[in-house]
Write a protein that holds these residues in place. Sequence first.
Motif, PDB file in Angstrom:
ATOM      1  N   THR A  39       0.865  -1.174   0.000  1.00  0.00           N
ATOM      2  CA  THR A  39       0.000   0.000   0.000  1.00  0.00           C
ATOM      3  C   THR A  39       0.900   1.221   0.000  1.00  0.00           C
ATOM      4  O   THR A  39       1.743   1.372   0.888  1.00  0.00           O
ATOM      5  N   LEU A  41       1.437   5.390   0.115  1.00  0.00           N
ATOM      6  CA  LEU A  41       0.798   6.604   0.614  1.00  0.00           C
ATOM      7  C   LEU A  41       1.736   7.771   0.346  1.00  0.00           C
ATOM      8  O   LEU A  41       2.884   7.778   0.811  1.00  0.00           O
ATOM      9  N   ARG A  62      -1.536  -0.573  -3.882  1.00  0.00           N
ATOM     10  CA  ARG A  62      -2.781   0.120  -3.555  1.00  0.00           C
ATOM     11  C   ARG A  62      -2.375   1.559  -3.251  1.00  0.00           C
ATOM     12  O   ARG A  62      -1.842   1.839  -2.183  1.00  0.00           O
ATOM     13  N   SER A  63      -2.594   2.438  -4.189  1.00  0.00           N
ATOM     14  CA  SER A  63      -2.025   3.771  -4.112  1.00  0.00           C
ATOM     15  C   SER A  63      -2.988   4.757  -3.467  1.00  0.00           C
ATOM     16  O   SER A  63      -4.114   4.941  -3.940  1.00  0.00           O
ATOM     17  N   LEU A  64      -2.537   5.396  -2.382  1.00  0.00           N
ATOM     18  CA  LEU A  64      -3.334   6.391  -1.671  1.00  0.00           C
ATOM     19  C   LEU A  64      -2.637   7.741  -1.799  1.00  0.00           C
ATOM     20  O   LEU A  64      -1.482   7.892  -1.386  1.00  0.00           O
ATOM     21  N   VAL A  66      -2.251  11.088  -0.388  1.00  0.00           N
ATOM     22  CA  VAL A  66      -2.535  11.720   0.900  1.00  0.00           C
ATOM     23  C   VAL A  66      -1.395  12.666   1.251  1.00  0.00           C
ATOM     24  O   VAL A  66      -0.219  12.358   1.015  1.00  0.00           O
ATOM     25  N   ALA A  77      -7.098   7.688   5.938  1.00  0.00           N
ATOM     26  CA  ALA A  77      -6.589   6.801   4.882  1.00  0.00           C
ATOM     27  C   ALA A  77      -6.182   5.442   5.431  1.00  0.00           C
ATOM     28  O   ALA A  77      -6.340   4.413   4.761  1.00  0.00           O
ATOM     29  N   ARG A  81      -7.302  -0.456   7.779  1.00  0.00           N
ATOM     30  CA  ARG A  81      -6.260  -1.196   7.059  1.00  0.00           C
ATOM     31  C   ARG A  81      -5.258  -1.748   8.070  1.00  0.00           C
ATOM     32  O   ARG A  81      -4.953  -1.109   9.078  1.00  0.00           O
TER      33      ARG A  81
END
Length: 353
Positions: A39, A41, A62-64, A66, A77, A81
């Motif tokens: 993931t 961030l 899984r690109s966030l 933020v 965010a 998780r």
Amino acid sequence: MAALDRAFWRGQRVLLTGHTGFKGSWAAVWLERLGAEVTGLALAPDQSPSLFELAGVETLTRSLVVDLRDRAAVEAALAGRSFDLVLHMAAQPIVRTAIAEPVETFATNVMGTVHLLQALRVQAALKAALAITSDKVYANAETGRAFAEGDALGGKDPYSASKAATEIAVQSFAKSYFEPAGVPLATARGGNVIGGGDFSRDRIVADIVRAARSRQPVVLRHPEATRPWQHVLDCVAGYLVYLQALATDPATPRALNFGPRPGGPAVTVGELATLGVEALGAQPWRHEPDPKSLEATSLAIDAGLARRTLGFESRLDAPKAVALTMDWHRRQANGEDALALCREEIAAYEDAA
């Protein structure tokens, strides 16, 4: 060299901050190759082109998107998780930008880290976390002596000071919250990193590549300055070996330097630039002094503790690092796929180890 254990990494849920940056993109590609569930961030890339976009790193994670300066956004965010490991690489990494924007730099590097660590305190499954700072965290009197982990922290410019302050913030969270909960929290102090896919402003390799493509000479502010040059493969490999050790061996130190092998000759900015322009067939570099610069002339770090405790040391000297870097950029400019180039270099590095 200490090896990465593919069996260890397979299936690990890794939070990687800064995955849209140069080093972060390489880390994301490597972690995906190892079988980790990543993931990411970070903010969106701040330059174009970027390795993140060229290599399609978003499809590997899984690109966030933020902003770490926004505590509520960070906590939202990460809510719901669960992570096993954290590699915190997000930062404002440019010295000259920090001088122009000191408040924003401290907000990102110090408070961004604090916001992240606060949000991670509820992570019940967390095994270890590693925050990346810089070789510039030390109080540098420019004696030429290589800094070791026990030396005093400091910083006479906003970038260095923000990274030293980040070290102190991480140590406080480690001793107050993470270590009592049985979660190792450490810092890694990396040298000046070069490698394929670095398009950042005010970075020596990116400046050389841009100058070569525009058929203009690259301009150097401090050609006499020495730096602990390190290829991105050596740097990221060190971080991953370190995080692996933190999760499996409680005796692992909580701060380590990563840089070139000890005993090698100091390589100046001018010498590195000469290697780069020769590799690309570019025009010779030009010197334009900056009398207002606060950047250190001499900087070296001692990476011996990582060798003794992790069995890890850099494998690529400065000439080899420059050759690999320029070969990546030359091939990418000729139409080869950026992700395939990264994977090829990682595979060759692993095979050689």
